[in-house]
Design a protein around this motif. Structure first.
Motif, PDB file in Angstrom:
ATOM      1  N   ILE A 162       0.866  -1.182   0.000  1.00 59.57           N
ATOM      2  CA  ILE A 162       0.000   0.000   0.000  1.00 59.57           C
ATOM      3  C   ILE A 162       0.902   1.232   0.000  1.00 59.57           C
ATOM      4  O   ILE A 162       1.769   1.381   0.855  1.00 59.57           O
ATOM      5  CB  ILE A 162      -0.908   0.019   1.249  1.00 59.57           C
ATOM      6  CG1 ILE A 162      -1.805  -1.224   1.276  1.00 59.57           C
ATOM      7  CG2 ILE A 162      -1.743   1.301   1.280  1.00 59.57           C
ATOM      8  CD1 ILE A 162      -2.719  -1.352   0.084  1.00 59.57           C
ATOM      9  N   ASP A 163       0.693   2.103  -0.961  1.00 54.39           N
ATOM     10  CA  ASP A 163       1.568   3.267  -1.088  1.00 54.39           C
ATOM     11  C   ASP A 163       0.969   4.519  -0.457  1.00 54.39           C
ATOM     12  O   ASP A 163       1.695   5.363   0.045  1.00 54.39           O
ATOM     13  CB  ASP A 163       1.857   3.523  -2.564  1.00 54.39           C
ATOM     14  CG  ASP A 163       2.559   2.334  -3.194  1.00 54.39           C
ATOM     15  OD1 ASP A 163       3.738   2.124  -2.881  1.00 54.39           O
ATOM     16  OD2 ASP A 163       1.914   1.600  -3.969  1.00 54.39           O
ATOM     17  N   LEU A 164      -0.337   4.630  -0.530  1.00 56.55           N
ATOM     18  CA  LEU A 164      -1.010   5.823  -0.012  1.00 56.55           C
ATOM     19  C   LEU A 164      -2.323   5.382   0.613  1.00 56.55           C
ATOM     20  O   LEU A 164      -2.899   4.366   0.210  1.00 56.55           O
ATOM     21  CB  LEU A 164      -1.311   6.809  -1.150  1.00 56.55           C
ATOM     22  CG  LEU A 164      -0.120   7.421  -1.897  1.00 56.55           C
ATOM     23  CD1 LEU A 164      -0.586   7.995  -3.224  1.00 56.55           C
ATOM     24  CD2 LEU A 164       0.544   8.496  -1.064  1.00 56.55           C
TER      25      LEU A 164
ATOM     26  N   MET B  90       5.176   2.058 -13.166  1.00 55.31           N
ATOM     27  CA  MET B  90       4.895   3.450 -12.799  1.00 55.31           C
ATOM     28  C   MET B  90       3.439   3.510 -12.337  1.00 55.31           C
ATOM     29  O   MET B  90       2.572   4.124 -12.961  1.00 55.31           O
ATOM     30  CB  MET B  90       5.126   4.360 -14.002  1.00 55.31           C
ATOM     31  CG  MET B  90       5.411   5.806 -13.622  1.00 55.31           C
ATOM     32  SD  MET B  90       5.855   6.758 -15.080  1.00 55.31           S
ATOM     33  CE  MET B  90       6.964   7.964 -14.342  1.00 55.31           C
ATOM     34  N   MET B  91       3.206   2.817 -11.219  1.00 56.30           N
ATOM     35  CA  MET B  91       1.851   2.622 -10.707  1.00 56.30           C
ATOM     36  C   MET B  91       1.955   2.449  -9.199  1.00 56.30           C
ATOM     37  O   MET B  91       2.973   1.992  -8.684  1.00 56.30           O
ATOM     38  CB  MET B  91       1.225   1.388 -11.370  1.00 56.30           C
ATOM     39  CG  MET B  91      -0.179   1.062 -10.926  1.00 56.30           C
ATOM     40  SD  MET B  91      -1.127   0.189 -12.209  1.00 56.30           S
ATOM     41  CE  MET B  91      -0.350  -1.421 -12.181  1.00 56.30           C
ATOM     42  N   ALA B  92       0.896   2.826  -8.494  1.00 55.70           N
ATOM     43  CA  ALA B  92       0.904   2.701  -7.038  1.00 55.70           C
ATOM     44  C   ALA B  92      -0.488   2.319  -6.561  1.00 55.70           C
ATOM     45  O   ALA B  92      -1.478   2.511  -7.267  1.00 55.70           O
ATOM     46  CB  ALA B  92       1.340   4.027  -6.401  1.00 55.70           C
ATOM     47  N   ASN B  93      -0.544   1.766  -5.359  1.00 58.60           N
ATOM     48  CA  ASN B  93      -1.805   1.382  -4.727  1.00 58.60           C
ATOM     49  C   ASN B  93      -2.224   2.436  -3.711  1.00 58.60           C
ATOM     50  O   ASN B  93      -1.463   2.773  -2.807  1.00 58.60           O
ATOM     51  CB  ASN B  93      -1.640   0.053  -3.965  1.00 58.60           C
ATOM     52  CG  ASN B  93      -1.593  -1.148  -4.887  1.00 58.60           C
ATOM     53  OD1 ASN B  93      -2.410  -1.273  -5.797  1.00 58.60           O
ATOM     54  ND2 ASN B  93      -0.638  -2.028  -4.650  1.00 58.60           N
ATOM     55  N   LEU B  94      -3.446   2.906  -3.869  1.00 59.43           N
ATOM     56  CA  LEU B  94      -4.062   3.782  -2.871  1.00 59.43           C
ATOM     57  C   LEU B  94      -5.101   2.949  -2.137  1.00 59.43           C
ATOM     58  O   LEU B  94      -6.008   2.393  -2.773  1.00 59.43           O
ATOM     59  CB  LEU B  94      -4.733   4.971  -3.566  1.00 59.43           C
ATOM     60  CG  LEU B  94      -5.675   5.819  -2.704  1.00 59.43           C
ATOM     61  CD1 LEU B  94      -4.900   6.688  -1.729  1.00 59.43           C
ATOM     62  CD2 LEU B  94      -6.568   6.708  -3.582  1.00 59.43           C
ATOM     63  N   GLU B  95      -4.976   2.873  -0.831  1.00 58.20           N
ATOM     64  CA  GLU B  95      -6.017   2.179  -0.072  1.00 58.20           C
ATOM     65  C   GLU B  95      -6.968   3.209   0.498  1.00 58.20           C
ATOM     66  O   GLU B  95      -6.564   4.115   1.219  1.00 58.20           O
ATOM     67  CB  GLU B  95      -5.432   1.340   1.057  1.00 58.20           C
ATOM     68  CG  GLU B  95      -6.537   0.519   1.735  1.00 58.20           C
ATOM     69  CD  GLU B  95      -6.041  -0.326   2.901  1.00 58.20           C
ATOM     70  OE1 GLU B  95      -6.645  -1.379   3.141  1.00 58.20           O
ATOM     71  OE2 GLU B  95      -5.070   0.080   3.567  1.00 58.20           O
ATOM     72  N   VAL B  96      -8.245   3.055   0.148  1.00 54.26           N
ATOM     73  CA  VAL B  96      -9.264   3.960   0.676  1.00 54.26           C
ATOM     74  C   VAL B  96      -9.964   3.221   1.808  1.00 54.26           C
ATOM     75  O   VAL B  96     -10.462   2.108   1.621  1.00 54.26           O
ATOM     76  CB  VAL B  96     -10.274   4.361  -0.428  1.00 54.26           C
ATOM     77  CG1 VAL B  96     -11.279   5.365   0.124  1.00 54.26           C
ATOM     78  CG2 VAL B  96      -9.555   4.916  -1.646  1.00 54.26           C
ATOM     79  N   ILE B  97      -9.934   3.849   2.989  1.00 54.73           N
ATOM     80  CA  ILE B  97     -10.510   3.174   4.152  1.00 54.73           C
ATOM     81  C   ILE B  97     -11.698   3.969   4.683  1.00 54.73           C
ATOM     82  O   ILE B  97     -11.784   5.181   4.498  1.00 54.73           O
ATOM     83  CB  ILE B  97      -9.462   2.985   5.281  1.00 54.73           C
ATOM     84  CG1 ILE B  97      -8.808   4.328   5.629  1.00 54.73           C
ATOM     85  CG2 ILE B  97      -8.396   1.993   4.865  1.00 54.73           C
ATOM     86  CD1 ILE B  97      -7.897   4.259   6.824  1.00 54.73           C
ATOM     87  N   ASN B  98     -12.608   3.270   5.311  1.00 53.11           N
ATOM     88  CA  ASN B  98     -13.749   3.950   5.924  1.00 53.11           C
ATOM     89  C   ASN B  98     -13.258   4.801   7.079  1.00 53.11           C
ATOM     90  O   ASN B  98     -12.484   4.338   7.914  1.00 53.11           O
ATOM     91  CB  ASN B  98     -14.782   2.929   6.403  1.00 53.11           C
ATOM     92  CG  ASN B  98     -15.599   2.405   5.232  1.00 53.11           C
ATOM     93  OD1 ASN B  98     -16.118   3.171   4.429  1.00 53.11           O
ATOM     94  ND2 ASN B  98     -15.682   1.086   5.110  1.00 53.11           N
ATOM     95  N   GLY B  99     -13.681   6.071   7.087  1.00 47.87           N
ATOM     96  CA  GLY B  99     -13.203   6.987   8.100  1.00 47.87           C
ATOM     97  C   GLY B  99     -13.877   6.687   9.393  1.00 47.87           C
ATOM     98  O   GLY B  99     -13.628   6.592  10.460  1.00 47.87           O
TER      99      GLY B  99
END
Ligand code: C2O
Ligand code: CU
Ligand code: CU
Length: 514
Positions: free
Chosen positions: A417-419, A505-514
């Protein structure tokens, strides 16, 4: 119209001639600033192949028929009988077509069609696409630009194996009307699968669309490379470095077609090329942009003489003509600072266009109220970069290419996970292209609003609010945008030059429930 200017590009490496497709090697020879290492002549499209001993001879441009009437994009038939539900099957499969010089070409296509069938759905509708992978390798279907749940978005983590199938389902929320597309996203193989023809368009329509009464025309740009035998060749090292450009630029799968359009036609345009930038110009006509990737603008933009589309970008435009005419649609030469390549600055002929001037359109003052995101509560920094050039003189293999393009200093790792972002939080992203060539930035799952662009100390505020999922970055340019993710899960962000994406040239963004 044809403008010829010789451009000698400073190279970063000297290529060592060797097997073109298998174990090509490169030397870090010259430093940046060395000139004319590959000064071959007159072959805008052939430069890549000429870098090697064994040149892939390309099919001559005059081998493909031109000047046929532009065909509308084939539609994917909805098999559902239930209102607000779109059901269909997409099969990715090898398919032989004869498109040039009476030679058979093996394409990989969705439902046997080049381009893939267009999907048209309404806001609020539910989409159920059964995907069948009849390719000899894994694939996915990614819904470029659409706000679909992360586990339905064809991420590289969710491969459909060769011979396998899966159902993609999602519901398109109100406000999602716009101009999208779909394509494979298997890590490392996206560029190859798209190069063989896998890509299609998708339109989401709104019930309250103020331009719904206008006739529509669709121009989907893609390019294809064919060798003299009609085969689609593998990438060579220069393709991996710069992104691949096929010698045939197609509109709706047709080469230099004849187009008839009026000034009251709503034209949707897709740049679905892997790496080719478009600078569209139509002499005697202006382009009035009314929509971008994510749908209509608040207000129609000022008419402009040239239409710039980085790879993966889309627009909706109206043509403004002084009088009825038959101009040639061209794409002007664009210098995106390719490595190791000498290019001639030649404008490309794309189509012959008969423009019927029908007088002024009465556009509503507001096409669509702009749904402002609000003040950002979090910041993100993203930096595109390339391998530092201070290595000594040593040869470079294909494996090294996988360590050449970076996001925040790293190449893609599927499991890292990058971001991280929180669902519903408005963020301000600063994306900096810390490299010497253009890279188009793309993020999944949402649309963003560019606020400003910064280059050489000059800050340029964005002239209008527009929803985008792809934005170009010039060398050393920073783009600032506001964005909000509305669903949890893993989202990709990457350069949309597909070869760069495949090289990491790619990254993983993990979106989490706030
Ligand atoms: Cu159109 Cu992740 O891509
Ligand atoms: Cu995408
Ligand atoms: Cu790139």
């Amino acid at each position: 119209m044809e403008k010829r200017r010789k451009i000698v590009k400073a190279g970063m490496f000297a290529l060592v001639a060797t097997h073109p497709l298998a174990r090509a090697q490169m030397h870090h020879g010259a430093h940046r600033g060395a000139h004319g290492m590959m000064d071959h002549h007159g072959m805008g499209e052939h430069h890549s192949a000429e870098a090697y001993h064994q040149v892939t001879e390309l099919m001559a441009l005059d081998r493909m028929p031109t000047r046929q009437a532009l065909l509308p994009l084939p539609q994917l038939q909805n098999t559902s009988t239930t209102a607000k539900r779109f059901q269909a099957t997409l099969v990715a499969e090898p398919k032989r077509l004869t498109v040039a010089d009476r030679k058979q070409t093996e394409f990989w296509l969705y439902n046997g069609q080049l381009p893939g069938p267009q999907i048209t759905v309404n806001e609020g509708g539910t989409v159920e696409i059964l995907f069948k992978n009849h390719l000899p390798e894994p694939s996915t279907v990614h819904w470029h630009g659409l706000p679909v749940p992360a586990d339905q978005d064809g991420n590289p983590q969710d491969m459909v194996p060769a011979g396998g199938e899966r159902l993609y389902t999602f519901t398109l929320p109100k406000g999602s009307a716009g101009t999208y597309w779909y394509h494979p996203h298997p890590h490392g193989r996206t560029s190859a699968q798209v190069a063989k023809g896998l890509a299609g368009t998708l339109i989401v329509r709104a019930a309250d669309d103020p331009l719904a009464h206008l006739p529509e025309q669709h121009w989907m740009f893609s390019d294809v490379r064919l060798d003299t035998q009609g085969r689609i060749p593998e990438n060579d090292m220069l393709d991996w470095m710069n992104g691949r450009e096929g010698q045939f630029v197609l509109i709706n799968g047709q080469y230099q077609p004849n187009i008839s359009v009026s000034t009251q036609t709503r034209v949707r345009i897709w740049n679905n090329c892997a790496a080719r930038y478009l600078r569209l110009a139509l002499p005697g006509c202006l382009w009035q942009v009314v929509g971008t990737d994510g749908g209509l603008l608040e207000k129609a933009a000022e008419p402009q003489e040239e239409l710039f589309l980085a790879p993966a970008e889309r627009v909706e435009v109206l043509l403004i003509a002084i009088e009825s005419s038959r101009p040639t649609l061209i794409s002007r030469y664009y210098d995106r600072e390719k490595m190791m390549v000498t290019e001639e600055a030649v404008d490309l002929t794309l189509a012959q266009v008969a423009v019927e001037a029908k007088g002024n359109l009465d556009l509503p003052e507001v096409l669509r109220p702009f749904a402002h995101l609000g003040q950002p509560v979090a910041q993100k920094r993203v930096e595109f970069s390339e391998m530092p050039m201070d290595h000594g003189d040593h040869s470079m293999s294909m494996a090294d290419m996988h360590n050449m393009f970076f996001i925040n200093g790293k190449t893609f790792d599927m499991s890292r996970i990058d971001l991280r972002s929180k669902v519903g939080e408005v963020e301000e992203w600063r994306v900096f292209n810390n490299s010497h060539m253009d890279h188009p930035f793309h993020i999944h799952g949402t649309q963003f609003v560019v606020v400003q662009r910064e280059q050489n100390g000059t800050v340029t505020p964005e002239p209008f609010n527009a929803w985008r999922d792809t934005v170009n970055l010039r060398p050393y340019e920073t783009v600032v945008f506001h964005v909000k993710q509305s669903m949890p899960g893993i989202r990709m962000l990457h350069c949309h030059i597909l070869e760069h994406e495949d090289l990491g040239m790619m990254a993983n963004l993990e979106v989490i429930n706030g």
